[in-house]
Structures are given as C-alpha cells and as structure tokens.
Write an enzyme that holds these catalytic residues in place. Structure first.
Site, PDB file in Angstrom:
ATOM      1  N   GLU A  55      -9.884   1.658   4.225  1.00 16.16           N
ATOM      2  CA  GLU A  55      -9.644   2.826   3.348  1.00 16.16           C
ATOM      3  C   GLU A  55     -10.956   3.280   2.671  1.00 16.16           C
ATOM      4  O   GLU A  55     -11.258   4.480   2.633  1.00 16.16           O
ATOM      5  CB  GLU A  55      -8.596   2.419   2.306  1.00 16.16           C
ATOM      6  CG  GLU A  55      -8.234   3.460   1.295  1.00 16.16           C
ATOM      7  CD  GLU A  55      -7.324   2.872   0.202  1.00 16.16           C
ATOM      8  OE1 GLU A  55      -6.384   2.123   0.515  1.00 16.16           O
ATOM      9  OE2 GLU A  55      -7.578   3.161  -0.978  1.00 16.16           O
ATOM     10  N   HIS A  70      -7.194  -3.778   4.918  1.00 18.92           N
ATOM     11  CA  HIS A  70      -6.655  -2.415   4.860  1.00 18.92           C
ATOM     12  C   HIS A  70      -7.471  -1.588   3.864  1.00 18.92           C
ATOM     13  O   HIS A  70      -7.891  -0.468   4.141  1.00 18.92           O
ATOM     14  CB  HIS A  70      -5.177  -2.470   4.448  1.00 18.92           C
ATOM     15  CG  HIS A  70      -4.589  -1.172   3.982  1.00 18.92           C
ATOM     16  ND1 HIS A  70      -4.897  -0.602   2.763  1.00 18.92           N
ATOM     17  CD2 HIS A  70      -3.717  -0.322   4.564  1.00 18.92           C
ATOM     18  CE1 HIS A  70      -4.249   0.536   2.622  1.00 18.92           C
ATOM     19  NE2 HIS A  70      -3.522   0.728   3.705  1.00 18.92           N
ATOM     20  N   ASN A  71      -7.713  -2.168   2.691  1.00 16.14           N
ATOM     21  CA  ASN A  71      -8.452  -1.439   1.668  1.00 16.14           C
ATOM     22  C   ASN A  71      -9.910  -1.223   2.068  1.00 16.14           C
ATOM     23  O   ASN A  71     -10.497  -0.191   1.736  1.00 16.14           O
ATOM     24  CB  ASN A  71      -8.385  -2.186   0.333  1.00 16.14           C
ATOM     25  CG  ASN A  71      -7.032  -2.013  -0.340  1.00 16.14           C
ATOM     26  OD1 ASN A  71      -6.047  -1.686   0.304  1.00 16.14           O
ATOM     27  ND2 ASN A  71      -6.984  -2.249  -1.633  1.00 16.14           N
ATOM     28  N   LYS A 108      -4.101  -7.017   3.546  1.00 15.19           N
ATOM     29  CA  LYS A 108      -4.170  -5.898   2.593  1.00 15.19           C
ATOM     30  C   LYS A 108      -5.620  -5.649   2.161  1.00 15.19           C
ATOM     31  O   LYS A 108      -6.055  -4.492   2.000  1.00 15.19           O
ATOM     32  CB  LYS A 108      -3.294  -6.179   1.359  1.00 15.19           C
ATOM     33  CG  LYS A 108      -3.467  -5.161   0.223  1.00 15.19           C
ATOM     34  CD  LYS A 108      -2.967  -3.793   0.606  1.00 15.19           C
ATOM     35  CE  LYS A 108      -3.197  -2.622  -0.292  1.00 15.19           C
ATOM     36  NZ  LYS A 108      -3.419  -2.637  -1.680  1.00 15.19           N
ATOM     37  N   SER A 164       0.832  -1.204   0.000  1.00 17.74           N
ATOM     38  CA  SER A 164       0.000   0.000   0.000  1.00 17.74           C
ATOM     39  C   SER A 164       0.861   1.247   0.000  1.00 17.74           C
ATOM     40  O   SER A 164       1.943   1.271   0.582  1.00 17.74           O
ATOM     41  CB  SER A 164      -0.925   0.042   1.220  1.00 17.74           C
ATOM     42  OG  SER A 164      -1.651   1.267   1.205  1.00 17.74           O
TER      43      SER A 164
HETATM   44  P1  NBP Z   1      -1.278  -2.449 -13.857  1.00 11.44           P
HETATM   45  O1  NBP Z   1      -2.093  -3.520 -13.271  1.00 11.44           O
HETATM   46  O2  NBP Z   1      -1.941  -1.309 -14.476  1.00 11.44           O
HETATM   47  O3  NBP Z   1      -0.239  -2.998 -14.945  1.00 11.44           O
HETATM   48  C1  NBP Z   1       0.255  -4.275 -14.876  1.00 11.44           C
HETATM   49  C2  NBP Z   1       1.491  -4.450 -15.727  1.00 11.44           C
HETATM   50  O4  NBP Z   1       1.652  -5.853 -15.782  1.00 11.44           O
HETATM   51  C3  NBP Z   1       1.401  -3.926 -17.159  1.00 11.44           C
HETATM   52  O5  NBP Z   1       2.566  -3.202 -17.440  1.00 11.44           O
HETATM   53  C4  NBP Z   1       1.294  -5.216 -17.977  1.00 11.44           C
HETATM   54  O6  NBP Z   1       1.966  -5.198 -19.209  1.00 11.44           O
HETATM   55  C5  NBP Z   1       2.001  -6.216 -17.120  1.00 11.44           C
HETATM   56  N1  NBP Z   1       1.613  -7.610 -17.421  1.00 11.44           N
HETATM   57  C6  NBP Z   1       2.460  -8.627 -17.545  1.00 11.44           C
HETATM   58 BR1  NBP Z   1       4.237  -8.485 -17.314  1.00 11.44          BR
HETATM   59  N2  NBP Z   1       1.856  -9.776 -17.834  1.00 11.44           N
HETATM   60  C7  NBP Z   1       0.574  -9.471 -17.913  1.00 11.44           C
HETATM   61  C8  NBP Z   1      -0.553 -10.260 -18.182  1.00 11.44           C
HETATM   62  N3  NBP Z   1      -0.452 -11.573 -18.412  1.00 11.44           N
HETATM   63  N4  NBP Z   1      -1.758  -9.646 -18.191  1.00 11.44           N
HETATM   64  C9  NBP Z   1      -1.859  -8.336 -17.929  1.00 11.44           C
HETATM   65  N5  NBP Z   1      -0.801  -7.530 -17.663  1.00 11.44           N
HETATM   66  C10 NBP Z   1       0.401  -8.099 -17.659  1.00 11.44           C
HETATM   67  O7  NBP Z   1      -0.194  -2.005 -12.794  1.00 11.44           O
HETATM   68  P2  NBP Z   1      -0.293  -1.342 -11.366  1.00 11.44           P
HETATM   69  O8  NBP Z   1      -1.314  -0.291 -11.254  1.00 11.44           O
HETATM   70  O9  NBP Z   1       1.123  -1.032 -11.067  1.00 11.44           O
HETATM   71  O10 NBP Z   1      -0.796  -2.530 -10.434  1.00 11.44           O
HETATM   72  C11 NBP Z   1      -0.090  -3.745 -10.294  1.00 11.44           C
HETATM   73  C12 NBP Z   1      -0.717  -4.527  -9.165  1.00 11.44           C
HETATM   74  O11 NBP Z   1      -0.545  -3.804  -7.936  1.00 11.44           O
HETATM   75  C13 NBP Z   1      -2.213  -4.767  -9.312  1.00 11.44           C
HETATM   76  O12 NBP Z   1      -2.546  -6.024  -8.786  1.00 11.44           O
HETATM   77  C14 NBP Z   1      -2.820  -3.678  -8.437  1.00 11.44           C
HETATM   78  O13 NBP Z   1      -4.104  -4.019  -7.966  1.00 11.44           O
HETATM   79  C15 NBP Z   1      -1.795  -3.607  -7.297  1.00 11.44           C
HETATM   80  N6  NBP Z   1      -1.736  -2.336  -6.568  1.00 11.44           N
HETATM   81  C16 NBP Z   1      -1.902  -1.157  -7.206  1.00 11.44           C
HETATM   82  C17 NBP Z   1      -1.830   0.041  -6.491  1.00 11.44           C
HETATM   83  C18 NBP Z   1      -1.992   1.370  -7.184  1.00 11.44           C
HETATM   84  O14 NBP Z   1      -2.048   2.397  -6.470  1.00 11.44           O
HETATM   85  N7  NBP Z   1      -2.034   1.409  -8.512  1.00 11.44           N
HETATM   86  C19 NBP Z   1      -1.560   0.004  -5.127  1.00 11.44           C
HETATM   87  C20 NBP Z   1      -1.350  -1.221  -4.519  1.00 11.44           C
HETATM   88  C21 NBP Z   1      -1.444  -2.395  -5.250  1.00 11.44           C
HETATM   89  P3  NBP Z   1       1.453  -4.517 -20.553  1.00 11.44           P
HETATM   90  O15 NBP Z   1       2.301  -3.290 -20.664  1.00 11.44           O
HETATM   91  O16 NBP Z   1       1.731  -5.498 -21.603  1.00 11.44           O
HETATM   92  O17 NBP Z   1      -0.016  -4.235 -20.397  1.00 11.44           O
END
Ligand code: NBP
Length: 472
Positions: free
Chosen positions: A190, A186-187, A183, A129
């Site tokens: 939130e 936590h959400n 987690k 988080s």
């Molecule tokens: P996204 O979920 O938006 O992006 C995921 C990345 O994973 C993309 O760059 C994508 O590539 C890649 N990817 C790969 Br490698 N293999 C993949 C597949 N088979 N299918 C789909 N995508 C694939 O990223 P994020 O927002 O950084 O979130 C990542 C995780 O962290 C999620 O589970 C999210 O719930 C969690 N999270 C997010 C936050 C937040 O604030 N955003 C906070 C805490 C946790 P591509 O470029 O080819 O699409």
C-alpha cells in the site's frame, strides 16, 4: 438476559464499525472501551437501536458474553494491546477466544499466541484492512493462529468480510503471527502504490503543466483499465477533484507535504532485509515519507540549490491516458505486488507459515486498501505455478514488462532531466533491470572484499572457494 454472541474492545473508528458489521450480520454484541463516556456516546449514537450493549468494566463485559467467548480487540498495537490482554486474562475461561485485530508486530503476536494458548485460551492475530468504510461494509481480514481457533470464528468472519465473485475476503492464513505478517506486507505494498500514484501526479503537474481536474481525469481513465483499476486509483481521482470550501481551489494543493509512517511500512522493510527479500520499490516509498517529513531542511536546501528548472516534457497526450506515464505506474504497481509476494514466500519458508499465495491474492481482491483487478492476475499466476519464483516471470506479467519498460525508462529519464524525484519509478526500473540481468557487477564487489578482507570468492569456471593476493 440472553448473553451476547460477540464482544468488542476498543471503540476507535475501526472498532465501532466492526461491531456494527457483526451486529448487522446477526451477532448480538457487547462493547467495552477504556473511557466509558465513549461507550455511552456510541450506544446513544450510531449504536442506538441495535443488538449491542455496553459494559462498564471488563468483568461486566465477559459476564455479558456467551461461552466460549469470542472477543475482538481493536486497540493500538504494542503496550495497549498487552495491557488489555493482561487485564482481561483474569476473567477468561477455557476455550474463550481473543482476537487481536490491530496492526500488531507479528513477533508480538507469536509471543501472545504462545502465552495465551498455554493457558487454554484461543488467540488469533488478525490483520484487518479497509479503513472505516471497509470495517462497516466488509473488510479484508487476515487471521493467523491455530487452525482450531480460526474454525471457532470462521462463520462470524466469513459473514463480516467483503465478498468477491470467488468467496469472502477472509481465509485461515497460517500459524502464529502469520496473519499480522501478511497484513504488514499488505501495508508495505500500500505504501508503494500510494507513492507511485503521487509521483505520477507530481509529474503531470510539474512536467506537463496540468491542473488537478485534468490530472483527475487521467486517473479516471486509468481506473477503467484492467492494469490499473483499483481502489487507490479511484480515490486518487476523487481526492484531486475536491475543492476547498473556503475559496473553491484544489484542496490537495493546500495539504502539507509531510506523510507519516506508523510502523507497518517500516516493519515490511526490516523483515525484507532480515529475510533477504529485494523490495526496493516499497523501500523507496518508505524513504519518500521519511524525506517528506524533513520539511524545514528541504525548504532550506531549495533556497541553497534553487528550485528545479521548470521544463515541459511530453509524457503522452491526456486524451490517450498519457501512455509512458501509465507504463511507469503499471510496472511500479506490479513491482510493489511482486516484491510483497516475494517477501511473503520467503517468510513462509523461514517461519513455516505455509502461506497459500493464491488465497492471499483472493482475500485482497475486496474490502482492502490494495484491492485491484491486478490481483486476479496475481491469483491466477500463483494458481498456475505454485512455485513461481517471482510474479514478473509469469507470462502475463512478463508481457506487460516487455511492452511497458521503454515507457518507464522514458519517465525516469525525463524526471531526472527535470530534477523531479521519482523514487518508486526509478527503483522499479533498477529492480526490473537487475532482475533480468544474468550477470551483475557483484563480481567486482567480491574481488574488493577478497582484496581488503580475504573474504574469498567463488569462480564461474571452477567449483570451490578462492583467494588472491591482489595488492602486490
Ligand atoms: P485507535 O487506536 O485510535 O483507538 C483505540 C481505542 O482503544 C480507543 O477507543 C481506546 O480508548 C481504546 N483502548 C482500550 Br479499550 N484500552 C486501551 C489502552 N490500554 N491503551 C490505549 N487505548 C485503549 O483505534 P483505531 O483507529 O480503530 O485502530 C485500532 C487498531 O486497528 C489499531 O491497532 C490500528 O493500527 C488498527 N487499524 C486501523 C485502521 C484504520 O484505518 N484506522 C485500519 C486497520 C487497522 P480511549 O477512548 O480510552 O482512548
């Protein structure tokens, strides 16, 4: 070429920032993303000049890592995570460690831990988080899995995590899917706090006739108090100050009033129902988002019923921080934490997670979205009484409730008179009033159930199970 210490899969906003964080802390890294152009963009942009290399495919990725490999996946929860695990498994060797830092469903993590560990790989399901900024500067992390897997990455995680006065915001949570369960909750908390702050903004705007700058000042004052000082209050103050660059008016007022819910809030409520935890404030926040998404229906209904009558009600003076409204916000925030902690304690017993409540409060004190000064009180409450049945019976919290309940009741009553929905405030009032009522009316529910379905009932004056022929 020297092998990298750490591997990161998934260059979304979280992955990018977490790998920069690891590298800054001395862990040379290699990154892989499904779409290679994103990897190139990263390496030629914010990753340039760092001890970070890119991999064109997963075989190349694992070959660039020292053994045992330490790999963090930051991809979407669900099938994307399963796909990555399936693709990389063929290249992994004994003792390599995969960490899932996405928002996975805890039961998926239970399954993956069992599957991967049966192949002699380590697997950690880790809640992260803090959003993008937290990921870069130091998030709060909630890793679960086998203790030996955690030990293998402890030094990496403790360096990457946010630091507070009593240590890093990471600790071993427990076995299996416990990290992702924590987690999720936590959400859920939130969700509750975001809705609580939004309800107070709505009342200040519609009941007190205040503009965004005035409302922002109140949040600024609240953020100086022990009870409300927190990241979410801090950003609410900032959001309300932001102006639309096109015309200089309040940007918040131009945002569509529809909020999404991506899974973790829903999973919190489902888990609570399954485990028998009472989480009405958190549930109300989830339902508020569902209701918000029904925009067209709400617009139509407002035409049918007419808008809420606009009336002015006194919710205290702005210069004093609007005391009754602050009471409502403080008690509802306490209720969100209390309900979340209650759910964690029930899950700990049901799933044998052996959660250490003071440590969970401690790792939420920095880096994460629900960080707040209240967490120090929560930590102290569970330290002084490890078997505390509910936060609200800890003396400090009980005192808050005694002082602030009339204010919360006034806010709920004023909102009802004004026709303004305050689902979290009113749920909190009912939660507290129910929790502190020794005799609730469920005796009559039991009588009805026995009447129509012979379900039997217990008595207050005799031991046993009883049935009555009620309709004669
Ligand atoms: P996204 O979920 O938006 O992006 C995921 C990345 O994973 C993309 O760059 C994508 O590539 C890649 N990817 C790969 Br490698 N293999 C993949 C597949 N088979 N299918 C789909 N995508 C694939 O990223 P994020 O927002 O950084 O979130 C990542 C995780 O962290 C999620 O589970 C999210 O719930 C969690 N999270 C997010 C936050 C937040 O604030 N955003 C906070 C805490 C946790 P591509 O470029 O080819 O699409």
């Amino acid at each position: 070429m020297a092998k990298a210490h750490f591997g990161l899969i998934g260059l979304g906003v979280m992955g990018e920032n977490l790998v920069l964080n690891a590298e800054r802390n001395g862990f040379s890294s290699v990154v892989y993303n499904r779409t290679y152009s994103k990897t190139e963009h990263f390496l030629n942009g914010i990753g340039e000049g760092k001890a970070i290399s890119g991999a064109i495919d997963l075989k190349d990725f694992v070959n660039q890592l020292e053994r045992p490999r330490r790999i963090l996946m930051m991809v979407k929860a669900g099938s994307a995570t399963d796909a990555v695990i399936q693709q990389i498994s063929q290249y992994l060797e004994e003792d390599d460690l995969l960490i899932d830092g996405g928002n996975s469903l805890f039961s998926d993590t239970e399954r993956r831990v069992a599957e991967l560990e049966s192949k002699s790989f380590g697997y950690i399901g880790m809640g992260v988080s803090g959003g993008a900024k937290g990921a870069l500067e130091g998030p709060s992390m909630m890793p679960g899995g086998t203790k030996s897997s955690y030990t293998a990455i402890e030094s990496l995680l403790t360096k990457m995590a946010a630091q507070v006065e009593d240590g890093p915001c990471v600790t071993y949570i427990g076995p299996g899917g416990s990290g992702h369960f924590v987690k999720t909750v936590h959400n859920g908390i939130e969700y509750g706090i975001e809705q609580i702050l939004s309800e107070s903004y709505d009342l200040m705007k519609r009941v007190c006739g205040m503009n965004c700058d005035q409302i922002s000042e109140v949040f600024g004052m609240w953020n100086q108090t022990e009870e409300l000082s927190s990241y979410l209050v801090e950003i609410t103050e900032k959001c309300l100050q932001e102006k639309d660059p096109d015309d200089g008016t309040d940007l918040v007022e131009k945002i569509m009033d529809k909020a999404g819910q991506k899974g973790t809030g829903l999973w919190t409520v489902i888990s609570a129902l399954q485990l028998g935890a009472s989480v009405p404030t958190i549930y109300a926040s989830l339902n508020a988002r569902v209701m918000s998404s029904m925009k067209a229906q709400r617009e139509n209904a407002e035409i049918v019923f007419g808008p809420p009558h606009s009336s002015y009600f006194d919710l205290g003076s702005q210069s004093d921080g609007m005391p009754p409204l602050m009471d409502a916000v403080v008690l509802s925030t306490i209720a969100s934490y209390a309900q979340g902690m209650d759910l964690l304690m029930l899950a700990s017993r049901e799933y044998n997670y052996d959660l250490h409540m003071p440590s969970i409060a401690q790792i939420w004190k920095g880096g994460c979205i629900i960080r707040s000064t209240l967490l120090t009180r929560i930590q102290e409450a569970f330290l002084s009484k490890p078997d505390l049945p509910n936060l609200i019976v800890d003396p400090w919290f009980t005192d808050q409730i005694k002082q602030r309940l009339p204010g919360l009741a006034k806010v709920v009553s004023v909102s009802a008179d004004a026709g303004i929905p305050v689902p979290c405030f009113s749920s909190t009032l009912d939660y507290i009033n129910s929790y502190k009522t020794a005799r609730l009316p469920q005796n009559l529910v039991q009588a009805m159930r026995d009447c129509f379905g012979s379900h039997t009932y217990e008595r207050t004056d005799r031991i046993g199970s009883f049935h009555t022929e009620w309709e004669h």
